[in-house]
Design an enzyme around this catalytic site. Structure first.
Site, PDB file in Angstrom:
ATOM      1  N   ASN A 223      27.579  44.131  45.486  1.00  0.00           N
ATOM      2  CA  ASN A 223      28.352  43.463  46.532  1.00  0.00           C
ATOM      3  C   ASN A 223      29.608  44.284  46.812  1.00  0.00           C
ATOM      4  O   ASN A 223      30.545  44.259  46.030  1.00  0.00           O
ATOM      5  CB  ASN A 223      28.721  42.047  46.066  1.00  0.00           C
ATOM      6  CG  ASN A 223      29.636  41.340  47.066  1.00  0.00           C
ATOM      7  OD1 ASN A 223      29.707  41.732  48.224  1.00  0.00           O
ATOM      8  ND2 ASN A 223      30.316  40.298  46.612  1.00  0.00           N
TER       9      ASN A 223
ATOM     10  N   LYS B 117      31.784  43.838  49.026  1.00  0.00           N
ATOM     11  CA  LYS B 117      32.894  43.059  49.609  1.00  0.00           C
ATOM     12  C   LYS B 117      33.437  43.791  50.842  1.00  0.00           C
ATOM     13  O   LYS B 117      32.660  44.381  51.573  1.00  0.00           O
ATOM     14  CB  LYS B 117      33.975  42.813  48.564  1.00  0.00           C
ATOM     15  CG  LYS B 117      33.413  42.312  47.235  1.00  0.00           C
ATOM     16  CD  LYS B 117      34.462  41.789  46.331  1.00  0.00           C
ATOM     17  CE  LYS B 117      33.834  41.470  44.980  1.00  0.00           C
ATOM     18  NZ  LYS B 117      34.611  40.542  44.195  1.00  0.00           N
TER      19      LYS B 117
ATOM     20  N   HIS C   1      29.895  32.420  48.290  1.00  0.00           N
ATOM     21  CA  HIS C   1      30.671  33.277  47.381  1.00  0.00           C
ATOM     22  C   HIS C   1      32.065  32.672  47.211  1.00  0.00           C
ATOM     23  O   HIS C   1      32.664  32.194  48.175  1.00  0.00           O
ATOM     24  CB  HIS C   1      30.763  34.700  47.935  1.00  0.00           C
ATOM     25  CG  HIS C   1      31.292  35.679  46.927  1.00  0.00           C
ATOM     26  ND1 HIS C   1      32.627  35.747  46.608  1.00  0.00           N
ATOM     27  CD2 HIS C   1      30.673  36.587  46.143  1.00  0.00           C
ATOM     28  CE1 HIS C   1      32.797  36.673  45.675  1.00  0.00           C
ATOM     29  NE2 HIS C   1      31.622  37.189  45.372  1.00  0.00           N
TER      30      HIS C   1
ATOM     31  N   GLU D 167      34.924  33.860  46.956  1.00  0.00           N
ATOM     32  CA  GLU D 167      36.007  34.388  47.797  1.00  0.00           C
ATOM     33  C   GLU D 167      36.005  33.710  49.156  1.00  0.00           C
ATOM     34  O   GLU D 167      37.058  33.472  49.748  1.00  0.00           O
ATOM     35  CB  GLU D 167      35.880  35.922  47.910  1.00  0.00           C
ATOM     36  CG  GLU D 167      36.363  36.613  46.634  1.00  0.00           C
ATOM     37  CD  GLU D 167      35.729  37.965  46.369  1.00  0.00           C
ATOM     38  OE1 GLU D 167      35.098  38.539  47.274  1.00  0.00           O
ATOM     39  OE2 GLU D 167      35.870  38.450  45.228  1.00  0.00           O
TER      40      GLU D 167
ATOM     41  N   GLU E 240      28.767  32.637  38.992  1.00  0.00           N
ATOM     42  CA  GLU E 240      29.945  33.497  39.053  1.00  0.00           C
ATOM     43  C   GLU E 240      31.197  32.681  38.777  1.00  0.00           C
ATOM     44  O   GLU E 240      31.801  32.128  39.708  1.00  0.00           O
ATOM     45  CB  GLU E 240      30.062  34.112  40.448  1.00  0.00           C
ATOM     46  CG  GLU E 240      28.884  34.963  40.854  1.00  0.00           C
ATOM     47  CD  GLU E 240      29.312  36.042  41.823  1.00  0.00           C
ATOM     48  OE1 GLU E 240      29.240  37.205  41.449  1.00  0.00           O
ATOM     49  OE2 GLU E 240      29.750  35.717  42.926  1.00  0.00           O
TER      50      GLU E 240
ATOM     51  N   GLY F  19      36.483  39.858  39.507  1.00  0.00           N
ATOM     52  CA  GLY F  19      37.520  40.842  39.815  1.00  0.00           C
ATOM     53  C   GLY F  19      38.693  40.841  38.850  1.00  0.00           C
ATOM     54  O   GLY F  19      39.736  41.413  39.138  1.00  0.00           O
TER      55      GLY F  19
ATOM     56  N   SER G 229      33.053  40.571  36.847  1.00  0.00           N
ATOM     57  CA  SER G 229      33.516  41.696  36.032  1.00  0.00           C
ATOM     58  C   SER G 229      32.397  42.365  35.232  1.00  0.00           C
ATOM     59  O   SER G 229      32.609  42.801  34.106  1.00  0.00           O
ATOM     60  CB  SER G 229      34.661  41.253  35.107  1.00  0.00           C
ATOM     61  OG  SER G 229      35.781  40.844  35.875  1.00  0.00           O
TER      62      SER G 229
HETATM   63  C1  PEP Z   1      31.319  39.519  43.096  1.00  0.00           C
HETATM   64  O1  PEP Z   1      31.680  40.148  44.064  1.00  0.00           O
HETATM   65  O2  PEP Z   1      30.537  38.588  43.241  1.00  0.00           O
HETATM   66  C2  PEP Z   1      31.838  39.884  41.757  1.00  0.00           C
HETATM   67  C3  PEP Z   1      31.275  39.352  40.711  1.00  0.00           C
HETATM   68  O3  PEP Z   1      32.876  40.776  41.703  1.00  0.00           O
HETATM   69  P1  PEP Z   1      33.363  41.630  40.419  1.00  0.00           P
HETATM   70  O4  PEP Z   1      32.140  42.274  39.846  1.00  0.00           O
HETATM   71  O5  PEP Z   1      34.321  42.626  41.002  1.00  0.00           O
HETATM   72  O6  PEP Z   1      33.998  40.690  39.451  1.00  0.00           O
END
Ligand code: PEP
Length: 252
Positions: A9, A11, A95, A97, A167, A173, A213
């Site tokens: 992803n 983003k 998601h 975010e 998640e 992040g 992460s």
């Molecule tokens: C994500 O974008 O869903 C995500 C898990 O980001 P990260 O791996 O940066 O934590």
């Protein structure tokens, strides 16, 4: 399933040149699709560049979002027909975010899941508790609610078009992933909620990803965790060489 899924992803990152370069490098190192199913989720602007750079290689293309309608008078949005036309086979819904920064509520997430699945796409339903919800002991209830609402419009026969990504918001992040054991526990909570609604067989067949992460140092632990079928990788997926290393790790 033995095959593991790895989703990149991006983003809100990467230029067209960077997107094409990333794709060329990853395609050159793709494992056999029966071992690792790799998918990249670029920004809308880069979908076509990725598709061209991919050629016929078995790298799946996903979208980070989509408006729950084919096309029409919705300024600023991208419709499902447009996504399919651009080579997209899966779309994220919910998601964290988008839930947090854009205020996307559960019912809109459900509409998106319904529309994606109805259009023959795979819906990747993202669920996960915040730090405050976890501290308050509400993590399981949050997962149950997000699963119940997000899958509400999905017919039993369409559940095979849904992937669930666990998640935890506090892990995204932050450089502080959940432990593989905690991810397994959450996956079991998710599967139990799915079992209650769709039955044992469908619940067992549901693929659940972990995200938050994930990087090359911890990926194998998550992929070995019971009930976890793959990973949704954000930040660590932006570097093509890093993603190639993760694809290697996922082959086990
Ligand atoms: C994500 O974008 O869903 C995500 C898990 O980001 P990260 O791996 O940066 O934590």
């Amino acid at each position: 399933v033995n095959r593991k899924r790895l989703l990149a992803n991006w983003k809100m990152n990467l230029t067209l040149d960077q997107a094409a370069e990333w794709t060329r490098r990853v395609v050159a190192a793709l494992p056999p699709p029966e071992e690792v199913s790799a998918m990249v989720l670029p920004s809308f602007t880069a979908l076509d560049a990725v598709r061209r750079a991919r050629g016929d290689a078995p790298l799946l293309i996903g979208a980070q979002d989509g408006y729950p309608q084919g096309h029409g008078a919705v300024t600023g949005e991208v419709g499902i027909e447009q996504l399919k036309d651009a080579g997209v086979s899966a779309v994220l819904a919910g998601h964290s975010e988008r839930r947090r920064l854009l205020g996307e509520p559960d019912p809109l997430v459900a509409k998106k899941v319904e529309a994606y699945v109805g259009a023959g796409l795979t819906a990747v339903l993202c669920v996960g508790e915040t730090e405050a919800e976890r501290q308050a002991g509400h993590a399981e209830a949050v997962l149950r609610r997000q699963i119940a609402t997000g899958l509400e419009p999905v017919a039993e026969s369409a559940l095979c078009q849904v992937l669930v990504a666990y998640e935890p918001v506090w892990a995204i992040g932050t450089g502080h992933p959940a432990t593989p054991d905690a991810a397994s526990e959450a996956a079991e909570t998710i599967r139990a909620a799915v079992r209650a609604r769709f039955g044992e067989e469908r619940a067992d067949a549901l693929e659940i990803l972990y995200g938050g992460s994930v990087d090359v140092t911890n990926l194998a632990g998550f992929l070995a965790a019971s009930g976890i079928d793959g990973a949704l990788v954000g930040g660590a997926s932006l570097d093509a060489d890093g993603f190639v290393a993760m694809m290697k790790a996922a082959r086990g």
